[in-house]
Design an enzyme around this catalytic site. Structure first.
Site, PDB file in Angstrom:
ATOM      1  N   LYS A  54       0.765  -0.968  -0.072  1.00  0.00           N
ATOM      2  CA  LYS A  54       0.049  -0.028  -0.173  1.00  0.00           C
ATOM      3  C   LYS A  54       0.895   1.175  -0.134  1.00  0.00           C
ATOM      4  O   LYS A  54       0.615   2.091  -0.572  1.00  0.00           O
ATOM      5  CB  LYS A  54      -0.914  -0.075   1.242  1.00  0.00           C
ATOM      6  CG  LYS A  54      -2.091  -1.059   1.172  1.00  0.00           C
ATOM      7  CD  LYS A  54      -2.718  -1.219   2.340  1.00  0.00           C
ATOM      8  CE  LYS A  54      -3.834  -2.358   2.281  1.00  0.00           C
ATOM      9  NZ  LYS A  54      -4.565  -2.632   3.332  1.00  0.00           N
ATOM     10  N   GLN A  98      -3.946  -1.216   9.663  1.00  0.00           N
ATOM     11  CA  GLN A  98      -3.991  -2.430   9.250  1.00  0.00           C
ATOM     12  C   GLN A  98      -4.683  -3.623  10.309  1.00  0.00           C
ATOM     13  O   GLN A  98      -4.258  -3.418  11.446  1.00  0.00           O
ATOM     14  CB  GLN A  98      -2.874  -2.937   8.753  1.00  0.00           C
ATOM     15  CG  GLN A  98      -2.714  -4.375   8.014  1.00  0.00           C
ATOM     16  CD  GLN A  98      -3.419  -4.210   6.628  1.00  0.00           C
ATOM     17  OE1 GLN A  98      -3.580  -3.165   6.131  1.00  0.00           O
ATOM     18  NE2 GLN A  98      -4.020  -5.378   6.195  1.00  0.00           N
ATOM     19  N   ASP A 121     -10.485   3.502   4.767  1.00  0.00           N
ATOM     20  CA  ASP A 121     -10.914   2.296   4.733  1.00  0.00           C
ATOM     21  C   ASP A 121     -12.466   2.256   4.736  1.00  0.00           C
ATOM     22  O   ASP A 121     -12.972   1.134   4.384  1.00  0.00           O
ATOM     23  CB  ASP A 121     -10.446   1.401   5.807  1.00  0.00           C
ATOM     24  CG  ASP A 121      -9.308   0.587   5.917  1.00  0.00           C
ATOM     25  OD1 ASP A 121      -9.115   0.170   4.608  1.00  0.00           O
ATOM     26  OD2 ASP A 121      -8.243   0.377   6.601  1.00  0.00           O
TER      27      ASP A 121
HETATM   28  N1  GUN Z   1      -7.066  -6.520   6.744  1.00  0.00           N
HETATM   29  C1  GUN Z   1      -7.958  -7.142   6.007  1.00  0.00           C
HETATM   30  N2  GUN Z   1      -8.409  -6.581   4.865  1.00  0.00           N
HETATM   31  C2  GUN Z   1      -8.041  -5.231   5.450  1.00  0.00           C
HETATM   32  C3  GUN Z   1      -8.464  -3.783   4.909  1.00  0.00           C
HETATM   33  O1  GUN Z   1      -9.284  -3.731   3.683  1.00  0.00           O
HETATM   34  N3  GUN Z   1      -8.056  -2.670   5.544  1.00  0.00           N
HETATM   35  C4  GUN Z   1      -7.439  -3.031   6.858  1.00  0.00           C
HETATM   36  N4  GUN Z   1      -6.954  -1.897   7.254  1.00  0.00           N
HETATM   37  N5  GUN Z   1      -7.135  -4.022   7.346  1.00  0.00           N
HETATM   38  C5  GUN Z   1      -7.290  -5.146   6.671  1.00  0.00           C
END
Ligand code: GUN
Length: 305
Positions: A54, A98, A121
């Site tokens: 990311k 995350q 998110d």
């Molecule tokens: N863990 C698994 N999928 C995601 C996501 O889309 N965003 C975040 N922040 N953590 C995750």
């Protein structure tokens, strides 16, 4: 019936990223560089890869993309202070924490602490509420990516039977809301659903987001359905799920003692029955990152543009 067409997440993601670059140029003309901070806690190996990818993509697209890593032992109050600092920093447009967080951390409290205007998110209750009202600016990335892939087929979604397998807050629930907004007739299946195979087999659009390798078998796929596989499961050689793999390339890797990634769908079965299907890897995964980048430019434009 002919074999299903592949929904290539990499090429659709590249198209989304080209649009993001144009937005970045427009913002640059106003002296604005979108800023994204990805926060990672502890040593979850999958999270490490996701966060690195990311941050790297953010830099590649001309953002200020940074990652912050904190030890697994971080206290709740310290993590809340991290969020408060990022909320107060005007150069930070997007904050991503995350998941999963270590068990001693109250994840919900952390997500609620993020300024909703920086919640790229789309997990904050304000953004979840707006999503269900149909007026969200920041839509969860994986569900947004799924919709973008469905739209790329060129088929109308109106009136289609959409069956979502999985009811998580990250994928199942928001993707169901987005499908409903596009006039699908939506059914959400989960671990307590009776005769799930019969329900799934009615789907014109089948979304698999269970997190169990090869859960969706051929009999669950209606001939001609569009199948979107959100699962990313690591399969180790000689494991129980490895025995169900039929994909030639993956079988070869397993025989060589390498682990492979497999989705929630029996891919060869979907190729035989579906009209469109997403591969794993290279399907929904690249879309999630592309939509995160799109959310970050949206956040930057809304906050500072
Ligand atoms: N863990 C698994 N999928 C995601 C996501 O889309 N965003 C975040 N922040 N953590 C995750």
């Amino acid at each position: 019936m002919t074999q299903a067409s592949l929904l290539d997440g990499k090429s659709i993601a590249t198209a989304v990223e080209a649009d993001v670059r144009k937005e970045v140029e427009k913002l640059a003309a106003q002296g604005i560089t979108p800023g994204l901070v990805a926060v990672r806690v502890g040593a979850d190996p999958a999270s490490e890869v996701y966060v690195r990818n990311k941050a790297r993509k953010a830099t590649e697209l001309g953002f200020r993309g940074t990652q912050e890593h904190h030890p697994a032992e971080i206290r709740q109050a310290e993590l809340m202070a991290v969020i408060a600092r990022l909320n107060a920093d005007n150069e930070v447009d997007g904050i991503l924490v995350q998941l999963p967080l270590p068990p001693h951390i109250d994840s919900e409290a952390v997500l609620r602490a993020i300024d909703p205007s920086k919640d790229v998110d789309g997990f904050h209750p304000v953004n979840v509420g707006l999503l269900h009202l149909g007026s969200a600016k920041l839509v969860p990335c994986t569900p947004a990516g799924v919709i973008r892939m469905l739209e790329s087929t060129g088929e109308s979604l109106r009136g289609k039977n959409a069956v979502v397998i999985g009811r998580s807050n990250i994928v199942g629930k928001p993707v169901a809301a987005l499908l409903l907004q596009r006039d699908c007739t939506v059914t959400i299946c989960h671990s307590r659903t009776r005769d799930l195979a019969a329900v799934a087999s009615q789907a014109d659009i089948l979304i698999a987001a269970i997190g169990r390798p090869l859960f969706v078998t051929g009999e669950m796929i209606r001939p001609g359905a569009i199948v979107i596989d959100v699962g990313i499961n690591r399969i180790e050689p000689d494991s129980e799920p490895a025995r169900a793999i039929r994909d030639e390339g993956k079988l070869r890797a397993l025989r060589e003692g390498k682990s492979v990634l497999a989705g929630d769908v029996d891919f060869p079965a979907a190729l035989e029955r579906a009209s469109w299907v997403t591969p794993v890897p290279g399907g929904v995964g690249p879309m999630t990152i592309a939509m995160l980048m799109q959310n970050t430019v949206i956040a930057a434009r809304e906050r500072r543009g």
